[in-house]
Design an enzyme around this catalytic site. Sequence first.
Site, PDB file in Angstrom:
ATOM      1  N   CYS B 247       0.861  -1.186   0.000  1.00 19.74           N
ATOM      2  CA  CYS B 247       0.000   0.000   0.000  1.00 19.74           C
ATOM      3  C   CYS B 247       0.885   1.219   0.000  1.00 19.74           C
ATOM      4  O   CYS B 247       1.732   1.377  -0.861  1.00 19.74           O
ATOM      5  CB  CYS B 247      -0.974  -0.031   1.174  1.00 19.74           C
ATOM      6  SG  CYS B 247      -0.175  -0.176   2.778  1.00 19.74           S
ATOM      7  N   ARG B 252      -2.095  -0.921   5.463  1.00 21.85           N
ATOM      8  CA  ARG B 252      -3.317  -1.460   4.866  1.00 21.85           C
ATOM      9  C   ARG B 252      -3.047  -2.827   4.246  1.00 21.85           C
ATOM     10  O   ARG B 252      -3.897  -3.714   4.247  1.00 21.85           O
ATOM     11  CB  ARG B 252      -3.848  -0.488   3.796  1.00 21.85           C
ATOM     12  CG  ARG B 252      -4.450   0.766   4.372  1.00 21.85           C
ATOM     13  CD  ARG B 252      -4.818   1.768   3.289  1.00 21.85           C
ATOM     14  NE  ARG B 252      -3.659   2.463   2.746  1.00 21.85           N
ATOM     15  CZ  ARG B 252      -3.712   3.393   1.805  1.00 21.85           C
ATOM     16  NH1 ARG B 252      -4.874   3.727   1.266  1.00 21.85           N
ATOM     17  NH2 ARG B 252      -2.625   3.998   1.387  1.00 21.85           N
TER      18      ARG B 252
END
Lengths: 149, 297
Positions: B247, B252
Amino acid sequence: MRPTVTAPVELPPRLAELVDDFSGVGVKDRLQLLLELSEELPALPAKYSGHRESMEQVHECQTPLFLAVEVDPEHTVRLFFDAPLEAPTTRGFASIMHTGLDGESADTVLGVPNDFYLALGLGEAVSPLRLRGMAAMLARIKNQVRSAG
Amino acid sequence: MPVPNDTNPKLAAYAHPERLVTTDWLAEHLGEPGLAVVESDEDVLLYDTGHIPGSVKVDWHTELNDPVTRDYVNGTRFAELLGEKGISRDTTVVIYGDRNNWWAAYALWVFSLFGHADVRLLDGGRAKWVAEGREVTREVPTPATVDYPVVERDDSVIRAFKDEVLAHLGQPLVDVRSPGEYSGELLHMPDYPQEGAVRGGHIPGAASVPWARAAAEDATFKSRDDLEAIYQQEQGLSPTDEVIAYCRIGERSSHTWFVLTHLLGFAHVRNYDGSWTEWGNSVRVPIATGTERGSVK
């Protein structure tokens, strides 16, 4: 190379007081202070409540933060913030801005050094990455004050 | 005595159901010896506004990262940190947090780098616990310091570095950022330079699967069938594939790493924590822009 020497800028009194409060205590107490400030962020007045389209989003904050700036005919700056309760750090940053700058003159607000927040010593407590939101908030406040002037 | 697994039927369908617990299970087992509950949030103050009774805070940024080098803490620091939190090597750790467990998954991934054996996520995280009106407190526990052994991190199995990603090009990559970050357009917003990267776009060949697609409305993970529909049927990934997820800074994608590894049973998933803030700032690495995956020429 030596940095350019500029005259020391005096912060508005309540902002200076906050800087003293934060820099005068250890890292743990700085977080506690930020938490207390987050709880003191005033609720939005009716004219903004539920009207995010009339506010500006600060995208640099990790959590949604909305901001409105008013400058009255006497050049007094009024600040309004909206951030969710689940984002106490962002609310704390907003509350620092509100406590330190709301009610000051446009010139005073524009004169606040862009990096004033470094003196709060929050980098150690919350990490420099999270502090970006604070720099962006001040930049956006200044932009709005300028365009209102 | 080991803390039992949650036998909830929804969890039983996942490849590794022992990696999740439900809010019901946690409420029932809170306070049991051998169980530690850890809150890990994006917002460093959220724990302090109220947390699950008995839980301790682990902050991803100030506690799990090295303060100087862009890396995680070393084995010595990790041992000190966990010891101070009252966590032993054989403690069952349940981690929960805000934003669909985004940061909780990141913490779990870091714990996994150190080989902590029994580390689980609370399905639904903080949001579900609060939404159900369960007890929260501002009382911060003061656990007695325990011994946690110094174990060096193993970065070779679930972590990928830039050179390894370069060598991996042509094999499955999952970009879990938002569509705007994937296509590269978010770097071109007028007036407001985005954090970090000087180039926008994605690693050539990467599939775009925003991480939050794995989460249901109530912040729990989607069912096994729904997750298979996204990652396997729609994206064509297979549990035997070598996959690298990334990410912007690797948080994430830890969530997606958790989904692929523990919920869908993929055996070879790595998280590239350098992610876009490294790739998008690196000289002469290949980049694809737009909505197409692109390929390395």
